[in-house]
Scaffold this motif. Structure first.
Motif, mmCIF file in Angstrom:
data_model
loop_
_atom_site.group_PDB
_atom_site.id
_atom_site.type_symbol
_atom_site.label_atom_id
_atom_site.label_comp_id
_atom_site.label_asym_id
_atom_site.label_seq_id
_atom_site.Cartn_x
_atom_site.Cartn_y
_atom_site.Cartn_z
ATOM 1 N N ASN A 34 0.792 -1.239 0.000
ATOM 2 C CA ASN A 34 0.000 0.000 0.000
ATOM 3 C C ASN A 34 0.826 1.291 0.000
ATOM 4 N N TYR A 35 2.117 1.215 0.340
ATOM 5 C CA TYR A 35 2.938 2.429 0.402
ATOM 6 C C TYR A 35 3.685 2.713 -0.908
ATOM 7 N N GLN A 36 3.479 1.878 -1.909
ATOM 8 C CA GLN A 36 4.242 2.048 -3.145
ATOM 9 C C GLN A 36 3.773 3.270 -3.953
ATOM 10 N N GLY A 69 7.812 -3.812 -2.725
ATOM 11 C CA GLY A 69 7.746 -3.418 -1.313
ATOM 12 C C GLY A 69 9.170 -3.365 -0.824
ATOM 13 N N VAL A 70 9.411 -3.856 0.390
ATOM 14 C CA VAL A 70 10.789 -3.870 0.902
ATOM 15 C C VAL A 70 11.247 -5.308 1.156
ATOM 16 N N TYR A 71 12.542 -5.421 1.486
ATOM 17 C CA TYR A 71 13.216 -6.727 1.515
ATOM 18 C C TYR A 71 12.492 -7.779 2.357
ATOM 19 N N GLY A 94 15.237 -1.720 1.674
ATOM 20 C CA GLY A 94 15.211 -2.429 2.957
ATOM 21 C C GLY A 94 14.220 -1.784 3.899
ATOM 22 N N CYS A 95 14.260 -2.201 5.153
ATOM 23 C CA CYS A 95 13.401 -1.564 6.156
ATOM 24 C C CYS A 95 14.289 -1.278 7.366
ATOM 25 N N PRO A 96 14.595 0.010 7.623
ATOM 26 C CA PRO A 96 15.473 0.327 8.748
ATOM 27 C C PRO A 96 14.946 -0.210 10.076
ATOM 28 N N ALA A 97 13.621 -0.252 10.224
ATOM 29 C CA ALA A 97 13.040 -0.752 11.483
ATOM 30 C C ALA A 97 13.396 -2.226 11.687
ATOM 31 N N SER A 98 13.380 -2.996 10.603
ATOM 32 C CA SER A 98 13.665 -4.430 10.734
ATOM 33 C C SER A 98 15.134 -4.679 11.078
ATOM 34 N N VAL A 122 6.226 -8.735 11.726
ATOM 35 C CA VAL A 122 6.727 -9.212 10.432
ATOM 36 C C VAL A 122 7.771 -8.281 9.816
ATOM 37 N N ASN A 123 7.813 -7.052 10.262
ATOM 38 C CA ASN A 123 8.840 -6.113 9.781
ATOM 39 C C ASN A 123 10.164 -6.483 10.437
ATOM 40 N N SER A 124 10.715 -7.588 10.031
ATOM 41 C CA SER A 124 11.934 -8.130 10.626
ATOM 42 C C SER A 124 12.564 -9.088 9.615
ATOM 43 N N VAL A 180 12.209 1.184 16.115
ATOM 44 C CA VAL A 180 11.100 2.064 15.716
ATOM 45 C C VAL A 180 11.122 2.217 14.197
ATOM 46 N N CYS A 181 9.974 2.571 13.650
ATOM 47 C CA CYS A 181 9.917 2.881 12.223
ATOM 48 C C CYS A 181 10.275 4.361 12.063
ATOM 49 N N PRO A 182 11.373 4.681 11.382
ATOM 50 C CA PRO A 182 11.782 6.086 11.271
ATOM 51 C C PRO A 182 10.751 6.947 10.546
ATOM 52 N N THR A 183 9.946 6.337 9.702
ATOM 53 C CA THR A 183 8.924 7.111 8.972
ATOM 54 C C THR A 183 7.784 7.501 9.926
ATOM 55 N N HIS A 184 7.301 6.548 10.688
ATOM 56 C CA HIS A 184 6.140 6.828 11.544
ATOM 57 C C HIS A 184 6.480 7.669 12.780
ATOM 58 N N VAL A 185 7.728 7.541 13.294
ATOM 59 C CA VAL A 185 8.048 8.353 14.475
ATOM 60 C C VAL A 185 8.392 9.803 14.105
ATOM 61 N N PRO A 208 -0.178 1.978 14.367
ATOM 62 C CA PRO A 208 0.416 1.765 15.704
ATOM 63 C C PRO A 208 1.936 1.911 15.765
ATOM 64 N N GLU A 209 2.603 2.114 14.623
ATOM 65 C CA GLU A 209 4.041 2.408 14.667
ATOM 66 C C GLU A 209 4.295 3.873 15.051
ATOM 67 N N CYS A 210 3.212 4.687 15.097
ATOM 68 C CA CYS A 210 3.365 6.095 15.518
ATOM 69 C C CYS A 210 3.610 6.138 17.027
ATOM 70 N N ILE A 268 6.811 9.959 4.493
ATOM 71 C CA ILE A 268 7.200 9.183 3.308
ATOM 72 C C ILE A 268 8.326 8.219 3.677
ATOM 73 N N CYS A 269 8.168 6.958 3.302
ATOM 74 C CA CYS A 269 9.226 5.969 3.531
ATOM 75 C C CYS A 269 10.103 5.922 2.278
ATOM 76 N N ALA A 270 11.342 6.368 2.425
ATOM 77 C CA ALA A 270 12.257 6.452 1.276
ATOM 78 C C ALA A 270 12.479 5.078 0.655
ATOM 79 N N ASP A 271 12.540 4.046 1.478
ATOM 80 C CA ASP A 271 12.777 2.686 0.940
ATOM 81 C C ASP A 271 11.612 2.209 0.089
ATOM 82 N N MET A 272 10.403 2.528 0.537
ATOM 83 C CA MET A 272 9.224 2.102 -0.215
ATOM 84 C C MET A 272 9.158 2.805 -1.577
ATOM 85 N N LYS A 273 9.737 4.001 -1.634
ATOM 86 C CA LYS A 273 9.649 4.782 -2.876
ATOM 87 C C LYS A 273 10.769 4.459 -3.870
HETATM 88 S S1 SF4 Z 1 7.355 2.511 6.630
HETATM 89 FE FE1 SF4 Z 1 8.737 2.028 8.341
HETATM 90 S S2 SF4 Z 1 8.353 -0.103 8.827
HETATM 91 FE FE2 SF4 Z 1 7.507 0.282 6.762
HETATM 92 S S3 SF4 Z 1 9.175 -0.265 5.371
HETATM 93 FE FE3 SF4 Z 1 9.359 1.935 5.758
HETATM 94 S S4 SF4 Z 1 10.804 2.041 7.497
HETATM 95 FE FE4 SF4 Z 1 10.087 -0.077 7.400
#
Ligand code: SF4
Length: 315
Positions: A34-36, A69-71, A94-98, A122-124, A180-185, A208-210, A268-273
Motif C-alpha cells: 500500500n505504500y508504493q 515493497g521492501v526486503y 530495505g526496512c530500517p526498522a527491521s 513481520v517487519n523483521s 522504531v519505524c523512522p517514517t512513523h516516528v 500503531p508504529e506512531c 514518506i518511507c524512502a525505501d518504499m519509494k
Molecule cells: S514505513 Fe517504516 S516499517 Fe515500513 S518499510 Fe518503511 S521504514 Fe520499514
C-alpha cells in the motif's frame, strides 16, 4: 525533440504495458504494498498490507512472484513459496526498522527471560523470525499476543507497536524492544494537532508504529488494511491519514467521494519509494534480484509465520 513531462507520462504508460506483457509471458504475479508509488500500485495483481501480501503469496499459482515493497516482504514470499522465484525490483529497498535487532541480541535477551514467549513483528529479517515463537502484523498483533500461553511476552522489534499491544492486553507483561519505524516516528504530536485544527470535521486514523502520544489523538488505530476497511464502512467524509502517504492514492481511488489529508509533508518511507515501474520491468525481464533464504532459517521462520496465519485465518 526536447524531452517533456508529456513524454514521461507516455513512457510510464508504455512501461505498464510492457510489464503486463512480461508478466503473462513469464507467468508472474505482481504483489504491491500500500505504500508504493501510484504507478506501481496501478500494475498490482494484488495490493495490500504485509498480512494480505503474505496470504496472496501463499495462494498464488504463478511461477514468479515480483514483490513491490521492501526486503522483508520479499523474504516472507520466499519463505512461504520456496519453489517459486521471488524478485524484489530494487535490492536496496530495505526496512530500517527491521534492522534494529540482530539475532545475537535476540538470543541474548531470550536467555535473560526464558519464560517469555517471543512475538516478532513481520517487519523483521527471516533470521529474527526464525528465532521467534510467532510472527504478527499490525493488524493481528493483539490477537497473536493473546493467543500465547506465556504470561510474559518479548515483543520485537517495533517498540511503539509493542507499547500499543501492551495498552490493549492487560493480563500479560509485554517487554518491548528498542526498534522504531523512522517514517512513523517522524510525525509529531504538533503536526497531528495542527491537522486536526485545520480539518475539524475529519477523523484521524493512525498506524500503531506512531508514537503513543499521536495514537492518543486517533479515532482509529490500525494497519493500512484496517484503515482501508474502516474508511469504506464509515459515514465520515474527511480523514487525516496517520501513515505513509502512499496509502492515500489507494484511498482516493477507492473512495472518490471522500477526502484524505496527510498530517505531515514528510510522512514518506524512502525505501518504499525506491521501486519504480522501470525497475519492475527491468527485474521482471532479466529475472534480477532473486531473493534467497538459507533453508534452515526458512524452515524455522516459516513455523513462526504459519502459526500467525493459523491464528488469523484458522488454517
Ligand atoms: S514505513 Fe517504516 S516499517 Fe515500513 S518499510 Fe518503511 S521504514 Fe520499514
Amino acid at each position: 525533440m526536447p524531452y517533456t513531462r508529456k513524454d514521461d507520462k507516455r513512457y510510464q504508460e508504455e512501461l505498464k504495458k510492457k510489464i503486463i506483457e512480461l508478466k503473462k509471458k513469464k507467468n508472474a504475479v505482481i504483489l504491491v504494498h500500500n505504500y508504493q508509488r501510484p504507478g506501481v500500485q496501478d500494475i498490482a495483481d494484488f495490493l495490500g498490507d504485509s498480512l494480505a501480501l503474505a496470504q496472496a503469496a501463499l495462494n498464488s499459482k504463478a511461477k514468479i512472484i515480483i514483490l513491490c515493497g521492501v526486503y522483508f516482504m520479499a523474504e516472507i514470499a520466499k519463505i512461504l513459496n520456496p519453489e517459486k522465484k521471488v524478485l524484489l525490483p530494487v535490492k536496496e529497498a530495505g526496512c530500517p526498522a527491521s534492522d534494529m535487532i540482530t539475532v545475537r541480541e535476540l538470543q541474548a535477551r531470550k536467555k535473560e527471560i526464558p519464560d517469555a514467549g517471543v512475538v516478532c513483528y513481520v517487519n523483521s529479517s527471516a533470521a529474527t523470525k526464525a528465532e521467534s515463537d510467532v510472527c504478527c502484523t499490525s493488524a493481528n498483533a493483539i490477537e497473536v499476543v493473546r493467543s500465547l500461553p506465556n504470561k510474559r511476552i518479548l515483543f520485537v522489534p517495533d517498540k511503539n507497536l509493542g507499547l500499543y499491544v501492551k495498552s490493549q492486553v492487560e493480563d500479560k507483561q509485554i517487554i518491548t524492544w528498542r526498534g522504531v519505524c523512522p517514517t512513523h516516528v517522524r510525525v509529531s504530536l504538533e503536526e497531528v494537532l495542527e491537522a486536526k485544527k485545520r480539518y475539524p470535521d475529519a477523523q484521524l486514523l493512525a498506524h500503531p508504529e506512531c508514537e503513543p502520544k499521536v495514537l492518543k489523538e486517533a479515532s482509529f488505530i490500525g494497519g493500512t488494511g484496517g484503515m482501508v476497511k474502516y474508511i469504506k464502512n464509515s459515514g465520515t467524509k474527511r480523514f487525516i491519514i496517520g501513515t505513509e502517504q502512499g496509502l492515500i492514492y489507494r484511498l482516493k481511488k477507492e473512495n472518490p467521494d471522500k477526502e484524505f489529508y496527510s498530517p505531515s509533508n514528510h510522512f514518506i518511507c524512502a525505501d518504499m519509494k525506491l521501486t519504480t515501474l522501470g525497475w519492475v520491468a527491468h527485474s521482471l525481464e532479466l529475472g534480477l534480484n532473486e531473493i534467497k533464504v538459507p533453508e534452515d532459517i526458512r524452515v524455522k521462520a516459516k513455523k513462526s509465520l504459519d502459526k500467525m496465519l493459523k491464528i488469523t485465518y484458522g488454517k
